[in-house]
Design an enzyme around this catalytic site. Structure first.
Site, PDB file in Angstrom:
ATOM      1  N   GLN A   1      -5.519  -1.822   9.811  1.00  0.00           N
ATOM      2  CA  GLN A   1      -4.984  -3.111   9.116  1.00  0.00           C
ATOM      3  C   GLN A   1      -5.409  -4.503   9.994  1.00  0.00           C
ATOM      4  O   GLN A   1      -5.465  -4.524  10.999  1.00  0.00           O
ATOM      5  CB  GLN A   1      -3.545  -3.221   9.040  1.00  0.00           C
ATOM      6  CG  GLN A   1      -2.668  -4.344   8.320  1.00  0.00           C
ATOM      7  CD  GLN A   1      -3.204  -4.402   6.739  1.00  0.00           C
ATOM      8  OE1 GLN A   1      -3.222  -3.049   6.227  1.00  0.00           O
ATOM      9  NE2 GLN A   1      -3.288  -5.338   6.124  1.00  0.00           N
TER      10      GLN A   1
ATOM     11  N   LYS B   1       0.798  -1.106   0.082  1.00  0.00           N
ATOM     12  CA  LYS B   1       0.087  -0.018   0.000  1.00  0.00           C
ATOM     13  C   LYS B   1       0.831   1.202  -0.113  1.00  0.00           C
ATOM     14  O   LYS B   1       0.799   2.305  -0.774  1.00  0.00           O
ATOM     15  CB  LYS B   1      -0.880   0.020   1.176  1.00  0.00           C
ATOM     16  CG  LYS B   1      -2.019  -0.979   1.169  1.00  0.00           C
ATOM     17  CD  LYS B   1      -2.773  -1.274   2.482  1.00  0.00           C
ATOM     18  CE  LYS B   1      -3.731  -2.512   2.358  1.00  0.00           C
ATOM     19  NZ  LYS B   1      -4.293  -2.981   3.658  1.00  0.00           N
TER      20      LYS B   1
ATOM     21  N   ASP C   1     -11.629   1.630   3.405  1.00  0.00           N
ATOM     22  CA  ASP C   1     -11.734   0.187   3.141  1.00  0.00           C
ATOM     23  C   ASP C   1     -13.202  -0.240   3.067  1.00  0.00           C
ATOM     24  O   ASP C   1     -13.421  -1.319   2.572  1.00  0.00           O
ATOM     25  CB  ASP C   1     -11.016  -0.604   4.334  1.00  0.00           C
ATOM     26  CG  ASP C   1      -9.617  -1.046   4.044  1.00  0.00           C
ATOM     27  OD1 ASP C   1      -9.265  -1.276   2.914  1.00  0.00           O
ATOM     28  OD2 ASP C   1      -8.940  -1.740   5.034  1.00  0.00           O
TER      29      ASP C   1
END
Ligand code: NAD
Length: 281
Positions: A93, A50, A116
């Site tokens: 995460q 990322k 996300d």
């Protein structure tokens, strides 16, 4: 190049160039924050991927790491980031250590910064076809289908796997596009009777060779989301023998994977736009 391959790397490259151009026209640099807790080897690899792409696109990238943190303190950190005008997108995460309540933590992210797409607010908007930040893997799959001009209306789509990350949001996205969608999962009896009927089969389970040649029909389009590491090599959930019957199929690696990370970068840009729209209202 096998003409049956759905080439995620190629599509990602094109999307990357388009996004870079759009980002260059922005007055300010956007910032993506990835919060990570404890050490997880696979997560480190994903965070690094990322970071590399974010910087290539032209974003600032911050990895806020905690070896350990109390749930209340983590939520306070997220709230600070929610308020910070210099932060565009926030990711926690996954997986989180088991002492933390994933649901509560994810839902403390502002829906406008939830790149996300995992907050309940964004999920509800997705189901109602309202503009929202969509989870990255389903978004990437839809982009692949669009790129290859694979029509969905009136098609019979079978999804295997109902996770909140992939199968469930995908079910709604495809339904919104007028596909006839069947969602199979671990409790589905006789999986083959469903997969055999699929015009488009999407598999997101995490079991190598779950789908074998006898389970698909001729001319099927297969999207293999699975990532299974066996003896240092990566495999999907679909036996590669299915290529013989498929009209088009994603390879693993090089299919859905590259689309997930570029979709995240697109979400950062979209988050900025949604935040601006909100300010104007
Ligand atoms: P998950 O473990 O959260 O969900 C797995 C799903 O598979 C569940 O809904 C379960 O009901 C279903 N399932 C399990 N066994 C089954 C069976 N025998 N028959 C039918 N259904 C069964 O996993 P996830 O997060 O959705 O990920 C699925 C796979 O996709 C994993 O291999 C993961 O690594 C991969 N993945 C890849 C990407 C990418 O970018 N390529 C992104 C996310 C996940």
């Amino acid at each position: 190049m096998n003409e049956k391959i759905i080439d995620g790397k190629k599509v990602r490259k094109e999307k990357e160039l388009k996004l870079q151009e759009k980002v260059m026209t922005l007055k300010e640099k956007l910032t993506l924050v990835v919060i990570s807790i404890a050490f997880d080897e696979a997560s480190q690899v994903y965070i690094r991927q990322k970071e590399l792409l974010a910087k290539k696109i032209g974003y600032n990238f911050i990895n806020l790491h905690f070896d350990t943190i109390l749930e209340e303190d983590l939520i306070k950190e997220i709230e600070k980031l929610n308020e910070d005008k210099n932060i565009t997108g926030i990711i926690v995460q996954l997986p989180l250590p088991s002492y933390l309540n994933k649901e509560r933590i994810l839902n403390s992210i502002s829906p406008l910064k939830d790149v996300d797409g995992l907050t309940n607010t964004n999920f509800l908007k997705l189901t109602k076809k309202e503009p929202s930040l969509i989870p990255c893997t389903p978004k990437g799959i839809i982009s692949l289908l669009d790129y290859y001009k694979i029509a969905l209306k009136e098609k019979r789509v079978v999804i295997v796997g109902r996770s909140e990350l992939v199968g469930l949001p995908l079910f709604h996205l495809l339904l919104n596009k007028d596909a006839t969608v069947t969602l199979c999962h671990s409790k589905t009896k006789n999986l083959k009777q469903y997969t055999k009927l699929a015009d488009i089969l999407i598999v997101a389970v995490g079991k190598k060779d779950l789908i074998t040649e006898d389970m698909v029909k001729d001319g099927v389009i297969i999207i293999d989301v699975g990532i299974n590491r066996v003896d240092g090599k990566l495999y999907g959930d679909v036996d590669s023998a299915c290529f013989k019957k498929a009209r088009l199929m994603t390879p693993v690696p090089g299919g859905v994977g590259p689309m997930t990370v570029i979709s995240l970068m697109e979400n950062v840009y979209l988050a900025k736009k949604l935040q601006e729209d909100k300010l104007e209202k």
